[in-house]
Design an enzyme around this catalytic site. Sequence first.
Site, PDB file in Angstrom:
ATOM      1  N   SER A 185      40.956  81.423  49.521  1.00 16.77           N
ATOM      2  CA  SER A 185      41.809  80.371  50.082  1.00 16.77           C
ATOM      3  C   SER A 185      41.591  79.069  49.329  1.00 16.77           C
ATOM      4  CB  SER A 185      41.484  80.155  51.556  1.00 16.77           C
ATOM      5  OG  SER A 185      42.030  81.188  52.311  1.00 16.77           O
ATOM      6  N   HIS A 244      44.063  74.817  55.641  1.00 14.64           N
ATOM      7  CA  HIS A 244      43.181  75.514  56.579  1.00 14.64           C
ATOM      8  C   HIS A 244      41.725  75.481  56.129  1.00 14.64           C
ATOM      9  CE1 HIS A 244      43.989  79.274  54.158  1.00 14.64           C
ATOM     10  NE2 HIS A 244      42.781  79.604  54.569  1.00 14.64           N
ATOM     11  N   ASP A 298      50.369  74.694  52.929  1.00 14.78           N
ATOM     12  CA  ASP A 298      48.942  74.847  53.224  1.00 14.78           C
ATOM     13  C   ASP A 298      48.063  74.177  52.163  1.00 14.78           C
ATOM     14  OD1 ASP A 298      46.515  75.647  54.232  1.00 14.78           O
ATOM     15  OD2 ASP A 298      47.129  77.708  54.610  1.00 14.78           O
TER      16      ASP A 298
HETATM   17  N1  ARG Z   1      45.277  83.836  56.796  1.00  8.21           N
HETATM   18  C1  ARG Z   1      44.777  82.702  56.067  1.00  8.21           C
HETATM   19  C2  ARG Z   1      43.492  83.053  55.374  1.00  8.21           C
HETATM   20  O1  ARG Z   1      42.610  83.652  55.856  1.00  8.21           O
HETATM   21  C3  ARG Z   1      44.492  81.542  56.942  1.00  8.21           C
HETATM   22  C4  ARG Z   1      45.670  80.895  57.492  1.00  8.21           C
HETATM   23  C5  ARG Z   1      45.335  79.846  58.503  1.00  8.21           C
HETATM   24  N2  ARG Z   1      46.481  79.687  59.358  1.00  8.21           N
HETATM   25  C6  ARG Z   1      46.547  80.091  60.644  1.00  8.21           C
HETATM   26  N3  ARG Z   1      47.694  80.086  61.233  1.00  8.21           N
HETATM   27  N4  ARG Z   1      45.492  80.487  61.313  1.00  8.21           N
HETATM   28  O2  ARG Z   1      43.276  82.682  54.287  1.00  8.21           O
END
Ligand code: ARG
Length: 720
Positions: free
Chosen positions: A655, A85, A220
């Site tokens: 992330s 992501h 991811d």
């Molecule tokens: N929740 C994750 C973060 O902010 C991002 C995941 C991205 N995936 C998604 N399905 N939008 O680090």
Amino acid sequence: MKKSVFLLLVFVTAVFRSYADEGMWLPQLLGQQVYNDMVKKGLKLSKEQLYSVNKNSLKDAIIIFGGGCTGEIVSPEGLIFTNHHCGYDAIAGASTVDHNFLRDGFYARNKGEEIKTGLSVQFLLRIEDVTREVMTALGSLSGKERADKQTEVLATINKRMSNAAASIETRVSALFKGNQYLAFVYERYNDIRLVGTPPEAVGKFGGDTDNWEWPRHTGDFSIFRVYANKQNKPAAYDPANIPLKPKWFLPISLKGVKEGDFTMIWGYPGGTNRYESSYGIKLATDVNNPTLVALRDVRLKYMFEQMKKDPAIKLKLASSYAGIANYWKFFDGETKQLLKYDVYGQKKTAEDRFNTWAKGKPEYQHIFADWAKAYDDWRPYAKARVYLNEGIMGSPLIGFAASLIPLRNALASGDTKEVIAKIAAGASEARGEFLKEEDKPSDQNILAAVTQLFYENVDKNQQPEAFYNDLQAKYGSLSEAASYKKYAADIFAQSMVFDDAKWKTFISNPDLAVLDADPAFAQAVAFIRNYQQGAGPKYQEFTAKNTDYGRLYLKGVMAMDPAKARMMYPDATFTMRVSYGQVKAYKPRDAVFYDYVTTSKGILEKYKPGDYEYDLPAKQIELLKKKDFGRYMDPVRKDLVIDFISSNDITGGNSGSPVINGRGELLGLAFDGNYEALSHKMAFDKDLNRTINVDIRYVLWCIDKLGGATNIINELKLVK
Ligand code: ARG
């Protein structure tokens, strides 16, 4: 003497142990107690091996990736691992309907196949304490004067310690809410190439339904490389550039994790507010969060409608959609958890205790009365601000039109031809970028909807009255959706932003009257002026006071409890931090137990052929069914471990962060936080907080077995 020091250490460590998982520590200021605690829990490296001013150390492998993520160097040739992501925008940008890397995945078989991106990364060179210089300049200023002075002083220091020609950038960060100032010096590399990515079905498996949730089965990750010039220094993209020879890279552990294993996570947590006032909690749960969520609901609905129809539109909107959806779910969850755990009540209790202590202390006793007043003054305007940022500016067209305001200012103030030409050239470039990701049908629907919602929900005395009078005169009743639809259709038909010929004529000889007559620009200006005459100045006044009281409160908290103060960590500010914890299961609610790993079994259970979020490549299903896990199989589970959880304290910005074992080897990549702890920005929950990580063995399995990219595997240093 020796003995008493020893006793003191034991005592402090004992006090500390109860909240050890909480904390995002500054690596260069890692206190001895914190370091000792890490060692006790499994760290095998010396302080110098973690962070050193003079020698290469682990911290040199940790980078800022793009604008808001973390990455790590994993090979002697500048290979980067980060999240899927985090690479998403670059992957979508490199994709076409015919070469759809986002959908199908991509692995460069050699360096020649790696793809140029617009990304940059930053390495932290050093940190300097500039507290005294800043504090001297700020003196006893308060409110807006202090805020302005701070901006000025920080800019001066940043400039003094930067060197554009050498790609050295310095940013001073206000820590402990402005009780300490540290200058972070970075070196930025601009030639970053895409090396590999799994198909989106793997990299975003579970989509928005699984996002922010455990149990999770997402792969991811994505892979990039840093390029440098022949001197190993930063350089603009050039085919002749060569892979960076890094100061440090992380070896990769094939051993896997078990419950209780030590984990440290290095990276760039963006922001927390652990000493937020009870008033701030209340404003978030009552106004800010629900308003943002409602407006994003509308935008997402119209975007998704179009994305479903056509793969080309899906590619255009995918990255922006993912970003909006991510924090839509975050803020919805944050509200729910703040209310569920009564974080407001928790803060109130702490504040009552503080106020009892502060009685009779002139510096502190007035804080909360003044703070309450500042919130009372601001609260009536808060909604209008969210409606502007998340509503009106949530139409990409209006957002772009607003970016033309500097051009208007230059024209209105009679700037020179050269200045105007330069701004105009920038605007044309921005228009190109805007059009690449613009989908008119969804944007037009969004514009109609948010213009109506603003009218219906924002206080009448905080609205651009002339704008709505006009709209009514031309398009009919303001309580009819049809009026806004007709209005939006006209804007999209008439704006020069969508008309190449008109745009060219305008931009080659920019004219104030032409710009003002553009209906998209006119709407942007009407709403921004309206804000500048109402909520805007109130907001400035409020944030200046909020900053003052926040700083004083934290200073007081530290003065009230000096022993605790020595063990405090500063709120996240997108500066490098280390957090440590362990691999750990949890109980999300009564009678429910969540294991600390997920396996390939769960992928097959979730798999739904043809589904938008749970579909998978045929090859993946085949390999998993055959249990073709190779050397990546977990010896205990006799399965392929997909994701695991740990008790580390992280937040957005982390992330892509490496999860590292006691020997400095990579175990996985952090990519999410769990739903039960979505209140973590304002209150850390020591029982429920978990970080969600993709197991590095699954990453390698995807690259090797699914992707066949042995060239990448061969570049890594794998340790058993
Ligand atoms: N929740 C994750 C973060 O902010 C991002 C995941 C991205 N995936 C998604 N399905 N939008 O680090």
